[in-house]
Structures are given as C-alpha cells and as structure tokens.
Design a protein around this motif. Structure first.
Motif, PDB file in Angstrom:
ATOM      1  N   MET B  47      45.586  39.626  37.399  1.00 45.32           N
ATOM      2  CA  MET B  47      44.206  39.140  37.506  1.00 45.32           C
ATOM      3  C   MET B  47      43.589  39.599  38.825  1.00 45.32           C
ATOM      4  O   MET B  47      44.297  39.893  39.785  1.00 45.32           O
ATOM      5  CB  MET B  47      44.183  37.617  37.407  1.00 45.32           C
ATOM      6  N   SER B  48      42.259  39.660  38.837  1.00 42.89           N
ATOM      7  CA  SER B  48      41.559  40.158  40.018  1.00 42.89           C
ATOM      8  C   SER B  48      40.182  39.511  40.076  1.00 42.89           C
ATOM      9  O   SER B  48      39.888  38.594  39.306  1.00 42.89           O
ATOM     10  CB  SER B  48      41.408  41.678  39.906  1.00 42.89           C
ATOM     11  N   ASN B  49      39.356  40.005  40.969  1.00 42.42           N
ATOM     12  CA  ASN B  49      37.981  39.496  41.011  1.00 42.42           C
ATOM     13  C   ASN B  49      37.135  40.099  39.895  1.00 42.42           C
ATOM     14  O   ASN B  49      35.963  39.754  39.728  1.00 42.42           O
ATOM     15  CB  ASN B  49      37.350  39.805  42.372  1.00 42.42           C
ATOM     16  N   GLN B  50      37.725  41.026  39.131  1.00 49.14           N
ATOM     17  CA  GLN B  50      37.007  41.634  38.004  1.00 49.14           C
ATOM     18  C   GLN B  50      37.466  40.991  36.686  1.00 49.14           C
ATOM     19  O   GLN B  50      36.659  40.582  35.878  1.00 49.14           O
ATOM     20  CB  GLN B  50      37.254  43.140  37.968  1.00 49.14           C
ATOM     21  N   ILE B  52      39.027  37.884  35.715  1.00 57.25           N
ATOM     22  CA  ILE B  52      39.226  36.622  36.421  1.00 57.25           C
ATOM     23  C   ILE B  52      40.200  35.722  35.666  1.00 57.25           C
ATOM     24  O   ILE B  52      41.010  35.017  36.246  1.00 57.25           O
ATOM     25  CB  ILE B  52      37.847  35.939  36.565  1.00 57.25           C
ATOM     26  N   TRP B  53      40.066  35.743  34.372  1.00 52.06           N
ATOM     27  CA  TRP B  53      40.972  34.961  33.518  1.00 52.06           C
ATOM     28  C   TRP B  53      41.873  35.950  32.775  1.00 52.06           C
ATOM     29  O   TRP B  53      41.397  36.890  32.143  1.00 52.06           O
ATOM     30  CB  TRP B  53      40.188  34.126  32.511  1.00 52.06           C
ATOM     31  N   GLN B 331      35.749  40.602  29.743  1.00 48.53           N
ATOM     32  CA  GLN B 331      35.595  40.696  31.205  1.00 48.53           C
ATOM     33  C   GLN B 331      35.743  42.129  31.700  1.00 48.53           C
ATOM     34  O   GLN B 331      35.151  42.503  32.711  1.00 48.53           O
ATOM     35  CB  GLN B 331      36.668  39.853  31.900  1.00 48.53           C
ATOM     36  N   PHE B 347      32.943  47.208  44.768  1.00 52.33           N
ATOM     37  CA  PHE B 347      33.389  46.007  44.046  1.00 52.33           C
ATOM     38  C   PHE B 347      33.479  46.278  42.543  1.00 52.33           C
ATOM     39  O   PHE B 347      33.356  45.385  41.729  1.00 52.33           O
ATOM     40  CB  PHE B 347      32.431  44.845  44.333  1.00 52.33           C
ATOM     41  N   TYR B 348      33.666  47.526  42.196  1.00 55.08           N
ATOM     42  CA  TYR B 348      33.916  47.930  40.815  1.00 55.08           C
ATOM     43  C   TYR B 348      32.746  47.653  39.871  1.00 55.08           C
ATOM     44  O   TYR B 348      32.944  47.368  38.698  1.00 55.08           O
ATOM     45  CB  TYR B 348      35.202  47.269  40.283  1.00 55.08           C
TER      46      TYR B 348
END
Lengths: 265, 400
Positions: B47-50, B52-53, B331, B347-348
């Motif tokens: 998981m990452s900030n991209q 998230i779940w 996501q 930030f992708y």
C-alpha cells in the motif's frame, strides 16, 4: 512603530503587476500585524488586546480561537515565472518532511507538490503547486468517522493527530490527492507539526504560523506568486484581486469551494 | 416429514480439534502478520499514498458483504415463510455473525492506529458513512444475536418472525452502507455511482450463499450427518440466480459508465487496458467466477456435490477478484485533477499506480477467513445450530 494600514488606503488596480503591489501591501499589512502582535503579546499565543480596526493576521491569533468571520485562503498566480520547488522545499523544512528512512517514494509524505499540466490538443503547458485546497465542503471532513479530519472555523482543514485512527478514508475521498499516510516510525519531528506513524496528514496552511501572525511557508517562499489572506474581508489584497480578476478553483465542478484559488489555469 | 432435531457437533474428537487447530493457526498467522505491519508501519506493505486500501480491505469487505448475504437463508425462512429453509436458519445466523467478525478483525488490524479502537467507538461523526457502518455492524451483531435467541429458545419462538424481519431490514441497510463507502466517493471515477449500493447487496446474496453452502456441505461431510439432495438442490439453484443477478449488475454498471464520457476512462481501463485488473475482471470474475459456476450449477453436473462445491469456491474467488478490481483497480486508475489534460508530478499524478500485494497483507486477509471459520466451528460445537440430519425426509416439507 508606525501603525499604517497602507492596504486600505491605496487605490491600486489589480493587474498582474498590480497584484504584486497589492502583495507588498499585504506583506506590510502582515508585517505590521506580526510586529503589533509581538508588541502586545505577553506570552506565546496570548495577547493582551488588539488594534481596533485592522483585520490583519495578528487579529486572529490564538486569543479568541479561530473565527468564522475569517476564511483563510490562497491565490496562486501560475503565470509568474517562479521556481515552485522553492515552495515545496520551504514546506518540507517548515513541517520537517522528507525524513522517512524506509518508505518507498510512493509512500513518502508530500504536503505540496508541483504538478505539470499539458493540453494535448493545443500543446499549452504549465506548472502549478497543489496542496490541500482547504475546501469549504471538504469530503475528507465529511467521511472521517471520528471527526479527526476537521475544518477550523476560519476554513483551515486539519487532522487531529490524537483522534486519527489511520483508516485512510479521507485519502480515498480527497479529489486533490492532498493527503499522505505516515508509513513508518518517525523521529525528530518539528515542534509545530506532530507527525507520527499510522496517521494521515496534509497541508495545514501552516496553521501554527498563522496563529502566530505569520504567513504560510510556501507563500513566503513564492516570491509573490502566492498571496495569502482573508477571503471574507473585501479589503484584503487577495479578495480584491479575486473580485476584480477572478480566479479558478481546481475541479470547481465538484462544488467543494476550495480556499485555494488559481490564476492562469 | 420427520421431526426436525438440532444437535451440537461432537467437540471431543480428533477431527474437530484438527479443524480447530487449523483455523486457529490461520487466525494466529493473520494476527502475527498484522503485528508485523503495525510494528514496522505500512511501508512493509504494497500500500502507498496512491493505493491507499489494499488486499486486507478486499478480504475485509468480502467477509462483511458475505456476512449479510449468509443471513439470507434465515430471512427466507422467517420473513418469507419458506419452511424448507427453516432447518438452516440457525446456521445462517451464526455464519453471518462469524463472517462479520472475521471481516471487522481484518479492517481493525489494518488501521494505522488500531490501538485507538476506543476512539472509533466513542467519537462519532454522523455525517460519515463510515460512522454509520460502525453502528450498523455492531447493531447487526446484536439483532442477529437476538434473532438466534428467539429461534433457539422455545418460549420465544413466536418472536422469531419479528426478529427475523428486523434482521432482514437491518442487513439490507448494512450492505447499502458498505456499498456506499465507495458510492459516496465523488473524487474517484470508479466509485462515483449510486449503482454500487444495490450491486453490493446482490453481491452479498451470492458470496454469502456460496460460503454458506460450502460450510454446510463441509460440516455435514466431516460430521457424517446426512444432507439430502432436496436442500442442496434448492440452495444451488438459488445460488445460480444470485450469480446471474450479480452479472446483470456488473454489465449495467459498466455499460452506464461507458455511456457517460467522464466515466469512460476508468471503464476502458478495467475492461481493456488495465493489465492485472483486466485479467482479473475477464478471466477470474467473469469467466471462472460467474460463467463456469453457472454452467456447473445448471448443467448436467448440477447434481454432483463436488461440482456444486467447486462452483461455490469459484464464486468466492470470483467475488474476491471483483472486489480487488473495484477497490484496488479503482484506486490504481489516476484521479482527474485536470480532466482532459495530461498531468504529471512527483506524487504520481496522471499515472496508473503500481500495487503489488505483500505477503503480510494477504496473510492478514486470510486470517479474517480463519477467524470466521474458527468462530463458526466453535459455535456449532457449543450450541445447537446444526440439524442432526438434513435428509430429504427431514428437509422436504412435501416429502414422506
């Protein structure tokens, strides 16, 4: 110390050049406010009394808490030739970001980022800084189950790090991808930005600086390309420029009414 | 029709302890995986900030959705007065509670701060659909508990219909709530659809019944109790209807999204260019998880228990794939900061996010299934949830 609210007296019109004049006015106004605040403060965050009619930053210090009469906002002029990375660096320094040791790049926190936009049809391209847009109808605030994600009376959207359970629903809901999750144990945090593993965080408009009568770090580093001020006060430079020249909000179609406005997008 | 008689599963046997040990071990591994992730932080996951779940949410939402679906059998018996489902009503209730518990354990253990559970239970933001879900989940446990009590305590049998009605209404609201967790996200093209709530309801019918059927056939096989064709055939026919209904909703969901230009991107991504998500959609969700089970259930193999079991397993795998595509595919597809423009950033922005599930995530998700099975296994040994026999003479109201 001369008390002089130039901003109210000048009748400048707000063109691109004028906006920088207004910005100077805003700065003076703000510097005056800070100095005044310093003069009248007996302890950090506590003020004895305030000046009568100047609605400068210092008027809204911690004494009375955040006021709903104010709506803090920013106006980003993307047509200016500015190195937006300076804003990013200032933000990182202010909040102690970039200290992750184990996280992958896609896991690291970014409060503000530079987005490059290109119109495929016309070839027109531009860059702009994107941070938390401090929406009036903030989806992150709506979806947060515990109320950790909240909007202060003055429009600043914040995360209460003591209430956040790390469910990340706010990150799912934010249309601006403005939030980050702390993926690892952090040490050496800065005093005003208590960051910790397992909580969500984002740009807080440098709320502690604002409460101390200062401008947000990115605004200070922007060489005049970002103006900060009270959107509710028609006399502030930001409100005047917006009234005269308008501004755009990113994804205005979502009707979230962000507090961050842009020119040139 | 013979008299219906409920009996606990004999607990003091080698076979029972083996299952208990197995499910306990899976649960324990899940908890250890969660501890590993919590101790280190989520950087050890995919998981990452991209994205998230991740995988834990796929399992958690599957189990929660299946929970409300597992209760259907009891609802058909009490609310719609189909007496042939009455022998299964108790199992239906306890499986619903077990599935929900398993799902909630996963959801809780994946929180950034699971130690703050007390905050989630005491500080409510009633504008949040998440808050409503917390209340719906705890309420579901309570209502189904009362429902089971009215079924199992003879003096209160006359209240079963009312309790069953309450539980039925509650479960519909609950799954609407679960679907709305996604449906309320205007920011993401994949989720911005009112269809998600009813689609989640029909998904719950299908996943819940597939799980129910597997547990029923498994428990009767290993306790050497008789399970007649009458019950199995009814359930497998019903399961086929639910699978077809899910398929219908999936088609409508994608076709309507294709029709509106601003949702076309995500739909084309899932259907044609999404790599792993496109594969999971067509191969696992549609072919293996829907079409093959339909053929197995309604074809000449329909009377073969192994094939019914295989179909149920495939439906569950297809369901997990479906949720993977919805949750993670939704996501991975970039959000449209400037619709119609090309965007890029550190930030992708503008790129499809990369996500590879890590082992601990998968083990945590599987741990939820372990918790579900552990609870259900203990329950059927502790109390009278299972009929001693479900032979056709017992189950068929028209039988001799």
């Amino acid at each position: 110390m001369t008390i002089n609210n130039e901003n109210k007296n000048n009748g400048e019109t707000a063109s691109s050049a004028e906006s920088s004049i207004n910005l100077e006015a805003s700065r003076r106004n703000f510097i005056f406010g800070s100095v005044a605040a310093a003069g009248l403060t007996v302890a950090p965050g506590m003020m004895l009394y305030q000046t009568a009619n100047a609605r400068s930053l210092s008027d809204f210090s911690l004494k009375d808490g955040a006021s709903s009469k104010v709506r803090w906002g920013m106006l980003v002029n993307t047509t200016k030739e500015v190195d937006w990375n300076k804003c990013v660096e200032a933000c990182n320094k202010e909040h102690g970001l970039g200290n992750e040791k184990d996280s992958r790049d896609d896991q690291k926190t970014q409060y503000i980022r530079v987005v490059d936009v290109k119109n495929k049809g016309t070839g027109y391209s531009m860059s702009l800084p994107v941070m938390c847009q401090h929406c009036e109808n903030a989806p992150c605030v709506d979806v947060c189950p515990t109320g950790a994600s909240m909007k202060r009376a003055d429009g600043i959207v914040l995360v209460d790090r003591h209430r956040c359970i790390g469910c990340r629903y706010c990150m799912m809901a934010c249309p601006y991808k403005a939030r980050s999750f702390v993926h690892e144990v952090l040490t050496d945090q800065t005093e005003n930005t208590p960051r910790g593993k397992g909580c969500v965080e984002s740009c807080n408009m440098c709320v502690s600086r604002i409460d101390n009568g200062q401008e947000p770090a990115c605004v200070e580093a922007s060489e005049g390309a970002i103006i900060f001020g009270d959107l509710n006060d028609p006399e502030t430079p930001i409100a005047k420029i917006l009234a005269k020249h308008g501004g755009k909000q990113i994804r205005a179609d979502l009707k979230l009414n962000p507090g961050v406005h842009y020119q040139g997008i | 029709m013979k008299k219906l008689h409920f009996l606990e599963v004999e607990g003091n046997t080698k076979g029972f302890y083996s299952f208990l040990g197995l499910f306990g071990l899976i649960s324990l591994i899940g908890v250890l995986a969660a501890y590993y992730m919590e101790h280190n932080g989520h950087w050890v996951t995919g998981m990452s900030n991209q994205v998230i779940w991740g995988t834990p949410h796929v399992f958690a939402i599957f189990l929660i959705v299946a929970a409300s679906g597992a209760l259907n059998i009891a609802s058909i018996s009490s609310v719609f007065a189909k007496t042939s489902y009455k022998p299964l009503a108790r199992l239906s209730g306890i499986l619903a509670i077990s599935l929900l518990s398993g799902g909630l354990v996963v959801l809780l253990l994946d929180l950034g701060r699971p130690d703050r559970l007390i905050v989630a239970m005491t500080q409510f933001n009633f504008v949040s659909i998440f808050t409503w879900n917390i209340l719906l989940y705890t309420g579901f446990m309570g209502i189904v508990g009362i429902y089971l009590w009215t079924m199992m305590d003879r003096p209160y049998n006359n209240l079963t219909k009312k309790a069953g009605m309450a539980a039925f209404i509650w479960r519909l609201i609950l799954t609407t709530g679960t679907g709305s967790i996604f449906g309320f996200l205007i920011a993401r093209e994949a989720y911005d659809s009112a269809l998600l709530a009813p689609m989640f309801i029909i998904m719950s019918f299908s996943f819940g019944l597939a799980f129910f059927l597997l547990f029923l056939m498994g428990s009767y096989k290993y306790t050497q109790r008789e399970l007649g064709d009458y019950i199995v055939n009814r359930l497998k026919n019903l399961l086929g209807v639910f699978v077809a209904a899910v398929l219908y909703f999936v088609i409508i969901y994608h076709v309507t999204n294709l029709y509106s230009a601003d949702h076309r991107g995500i739909t084309q991504f899932i259907l044609t260019s999404g790599g792993i998500y496109t594969f999971l959609f067509w191969v696992v969700q549609i072919a293996l998880g829907s079409l093959v089970p339909l053929a197995l259930l309604y074809g000449p193999t329909g009377n073969n228990r192994t094939m019914v079991g295989t179909a149920s397993v495939l439906i569950i795998l297809g369901g997990l794939a479906q949720l993977y595509v919805i949750i993670i595919g939704g996501q991975a597809y970039p959000m449209q900061l400037f619709p119609g423009m090309e965007v890029s950033s550190s930030f992708y922005d503008g790129v499809v996010a990369v996500y590879a599930p890590s082992l601990p995530e998968f083990l945590l998700g599987l741990g939820g299934v372990g918790v579900t099975l552990l609870l259900a296994t203990i329950a059927i040994a502790a109390m009278k949830f299972l009929p001693a026999s479900l032979s056709d003479e017992v189950a068929d109201p028209h039988g001799k």
